[in-house]
Write a protein that holds these residues in place. Sequence first.
Motif, PDB file in Angstrom:
ATOM      1  N   THR A 742     -16.538 -43.573 -24.210  1.00  0.00           N
ATOM      2  CA  THR A 742     -17.460 -42.399 -23.527  1.00  0.00           C
ATOM      3  C   THR A 742     -16.698 -41.240 -23.955  1.00  0.00           C
ATOM      4  O   THR A 742     -15.669 -41.300 -24.290  1.00  0.00           O
ATOM      5  CB  THR A 742     -17.239 -42.667 -22.081  1.00  0.00           C
ATOM      6  OG1 THR A 742     -15.861 -42.541 -21.475  1.00  0.00           O
ATOM      7  CG2 THR A 742     -17.863 -43.957 -21.529  1.00  0.00           C
ATOM      8  N   GLY A 744     -15.810 -36.817 -22.216  1.00  0.00           N
ATOM      9  CA  GLY A 744     -15.457 -36.385 -20.878  1.00  0.00           C
ATOM     10  C   GLY A 744     -14.453 -36.867 -19.974  1.00  0.00           C
ATOM     11  O   GLY A 744     -13.597 -37.738 -20.540  1.00  0.00           O
ATOM     12  N   PRO A 745     -14.336 -36.341 -18.758  1.00  0.00           N
ATOM     13  CA  PRO A 745     -13.171 -36.649 -17.844  1.00  0.00           C
ATOM     14  C   PRO A 745     -13.330 -38.317 -17.406  1.00  0.00           C
ATOM     15  O   PRO A 745     -14.371 -38.892 -17.453  1.00  0.00           O
ATOM     16  CB  PRO A 745     -13.459 -35.921 -16.793  1.00  0.00           C
ATOM     17  CG  PRO A 745     -14.697 -35.543 -16.642  1.00  0.00           C
ATOM     18  CD  PRO A 745     -15.085 -35.650 -18.045  1.00  0.00           C
ATOM     19  N   ASP A 763     -16.619 -42.406 -15.233  1.00  0.00           N
ATOM     20  CA  ASP A 763     -16.483 -41.675 -16.610  1.00  0.00           C
ATOM     21  C   ASP A 763     -17.617 -40.858 -16.375  1.00  0.00           C
ATOM     22  O   ASP A 763     -18.574 -41.013 -15.539  1.00  0.00           O
ATOM     23  CB  ASP A 763     -16.439 -42.734 -17.807  1.00  0.00           C
ATOM     24  CG  ASP A 763     -17.416 -43.795 -17.753  1.00  0.00           C
ATOM     25  OD1 ASP A 763     -18.646 -43.327 -17.775  1.00  0.00           O
ATOM     26  OD2 ASP A 763     -16.975 -44.822 -17.990  1.00  0.00           O
ATOM     27  N   ALA A 764     -18.077 -40.053 -17.675  1.00  0.00           N
ATOM     28  CA  ALA A 764     -19.289 -39.153 -17.657  1.00  0.00           C
ATOM     29  C   ALA A 764     -20.498 -39.910 -18.374  1.00  0.00           C
ATOM     30  O   ALA A 764     -21.403 -39.222 -18.446  1.00  0.00           O
ATOM     31  CB  ALA A 764     -18.729 -37.892 -18.371  1.00  0.00           C
ATOM     32  N   SER A 765     -20.228 -40.940 -18.691  1.00  0.00           N
ATOM     33  CA  SER A 765     -21.359 -41.801 -19.422  1.00  0.00           C
ATOM     34  C   SER A 765     -22.368 -42.631 -18.475  1.00  0.00           C
ATOM     35  O   SER A 765     -21.628 -43.357 -17.625  1.00  0.00           O
ATOM     36  CB  SER A 765     -20.841 -42.749 -20.497  1.00  0.00           C
ATOM     37  OG  SER A 765     -21.940 -43.528 -21.179  1.00  0.00           O
TER      38      SER A 765
END
Length: 814
Positions: A742, A744-745, A763-765
């Motif tokens: 993924t 992002g943060p 996560d961002a996914s």
Amino acid sequence: MVGEDTAGRGTRVRRAGNVLGTITSGPDATDRLRRILEQALVFADASCAAVYAPGDDTELLCLVESAGVPRTLYGLRDGYPAAGRSPVADAHRDGRPLWLGPGDLAGRAESRRAPTGDFSLAALPVHRDGGGCLLAVTEHPDGFGPDARRCLELIAEAVTCPAPPAAAEGADLPPHAFRLAMDTGRVEAGGGVLDLFGLGPDEFDGRVETLLGLTVPEDLPSLMSVVEADHMTIGERELEFRVLRPAGPPRWVRLRGRLLPGGDGLPARLVGTVADAAGLRSDVTDVARVQRLAAALATAGTVRDVGQAVVTALRGPLRADRIALAGLENDRLVVTVLDPPEPEAWPEVWRLQWRTEWPDAPVRAMPTLAAALREGRARVWPAGSALEPALADVGPGGLAVLPLPAGGRVAGVCLIGWDTPHDVGPDERALLTASAGLAGQALLRAHAFDAEHELVGMLQRQLLPRRLPELPGAVAVARYLPSTAGLELGGDWYDVIPLPDHHVALVIGDVQGHSAAAATLMGQMRTALRAYAVEGHPPDVVVSHANRLLADMGTDLFATCAYVDLDLEEGTAWCVRAGHLPPVLRHPDGTTEIADVPGGPPLGVVTQADFPMSPLRLRPGTLVALTTDGLVESPGTDIDEGMDRLAHALAVHDPAHLGPVADALLGSARRSDDVALLLLRYDGMALRPRRESWTVWRVPEAVRHARRFTRRTLRSWDVARDAADAVLLAVSELVTNALVHTGGPVRLDLTHLGTRLRVAVTDASPRTPVKPPGIGWEATGGRGVLLVEAVSASWGTLPVSGGKQVWCEIPLGR
């Protein structure tokens, strides 16, 4: 069945004793002896009962009182010589009871004069007040059985023999008593009798013609049948007639009389009482009663409403002790109304042998009732009739079965029972027949309405949660009442949505209108709100998404909604309103508060609308109430007054048990609109979890830093080394997957509650990790999910706003 019969017989004797005890201990002595004798008809299967007592010269046993069929049908006399060989004299003289069958009676010339068939006779001595004899007759083939004999002995013990009225010549009469000399027509009447005729003592000349002239002319033929001696030879008479008054309608009075032999050259006398019957026969005619019943049935919507209307119309005029109304469904009798409602007032077999959902009975269990239903006409059985126990105990003093016809079939039946012997006259039969047709048609309509309304309610309930979830630190209950004003589906709904981290969402809403479209839209909005909430959005975003969804549907309907996100660990909540009523809070000290929560417009009205969030603080013991306007709004009153009433009702009810509280709040709800009610009591979590979080930076040492943070946290929580190793492995795999697959943060959350530790990586996914079906020995990846599954008790994924959360729970042992 033997044990059951034995129990039934014992019950009969016990009931007889209870009834006699009530009669003899009661303060009202009016007709006490007659009421005692009537118990022989009820409990001993006697067709006639009489009491004889010594006269003035003690050489003649004179008739004092009798009950049942006319005694002359069995050849019983008005008096017997005390020294004769009659059963009356033998029992009085010897002080022991006689039980005589048809063969025994054939050799006793003094026992009867004109036998009409086979019967048995019992003569029991009376030992109180100068003695006497109790005489009873039965036409039962086996005579008086053991229990019937025991009942007669109890009755003989309860009998108190007054002096025969003939012996009281010259004595002062009771207020409502009279004596009529049959040869001269001279009458002695008490003051109460003269008052009923509107005469004073100085105005009455002592002639029976004077009293007859004050009666309604239409009633004279029946009254003359009493005052003429040749008509009185058949036994006691009782009738009601009307007395003319100077103003107002005639007064109904009741006469009871019996002919006493003269003896020693004295003329025969008619003695008895005259009493006011206004309390028994009101000025309301049977036609008026039928009209009132028709008016009540016209507005009766349910089967129970029909039953209550029938009970109200019939019980008073018929002076019935119990009424049951039942609908006929195939071969079963489904009782809808019992009056009185206590099960103990009805036959024991109704509770022991019939189906568990009492009252519900097979018609075949009552052959007599089944025959009456096949005939389709009213049937009346007098006291002492041989009926099956399921019917005999409904009316030991008389039973009326009233089939309720409708549409060419019998829709139901009405059972009317009396405890003391009751003679159903022509007027009462006419009232029963007229009421049956009206009640049958109303019952048929009510059955159709109930079936359609039940279908509507079933469809409505299918769109609502079947059960509410169990919550840590809180208890929730909900109620829904569909409208009874029509058969259309409503749009009220409620929901309780468990969320991660011990959060819960409380939702209540109302779609405009009552129709299938409103119900369909309600189901869509409930599903949408649940989906947006589970995705992890904050409350204002959840409501905003639902608003845009409804606006994009292109429907003309709108909806109101209240959404509360409650943190069960901290007792804090955020509330969002979309045109709906605010929550009502009941604090632990019993005070109530209507939450001051600003709101936005209803859903579907404005596409781009703001829905502000308002904080709520809940202490343990606080009750949160969410409802729709059907509970608090009524025509002619402001909705704010309804909210105040709801707040007051919450203050007076104990929140320890939410079910009774919810039922009490719905007790005053008007049924012209749907009502949804959701209650939650926040108790606080007894064991609060420990939490730590770590933001994972995308650096080469990110996994090592996450493991170091985890090891330090587990050490502070005193987690055992073997469990800590499993947690560290899970953290390594989950963080690695998030960083590799993924962008992002990435955030790591550790939660410790009891004997479990939860590892969650966000996560961002939105893509969910998939467990591979199989991995070859040469594969270099794909084992992370398998390792997490191996070391944890459970694992899964949750959608969160803009991404997902992969979590696992690892047991820590003791």
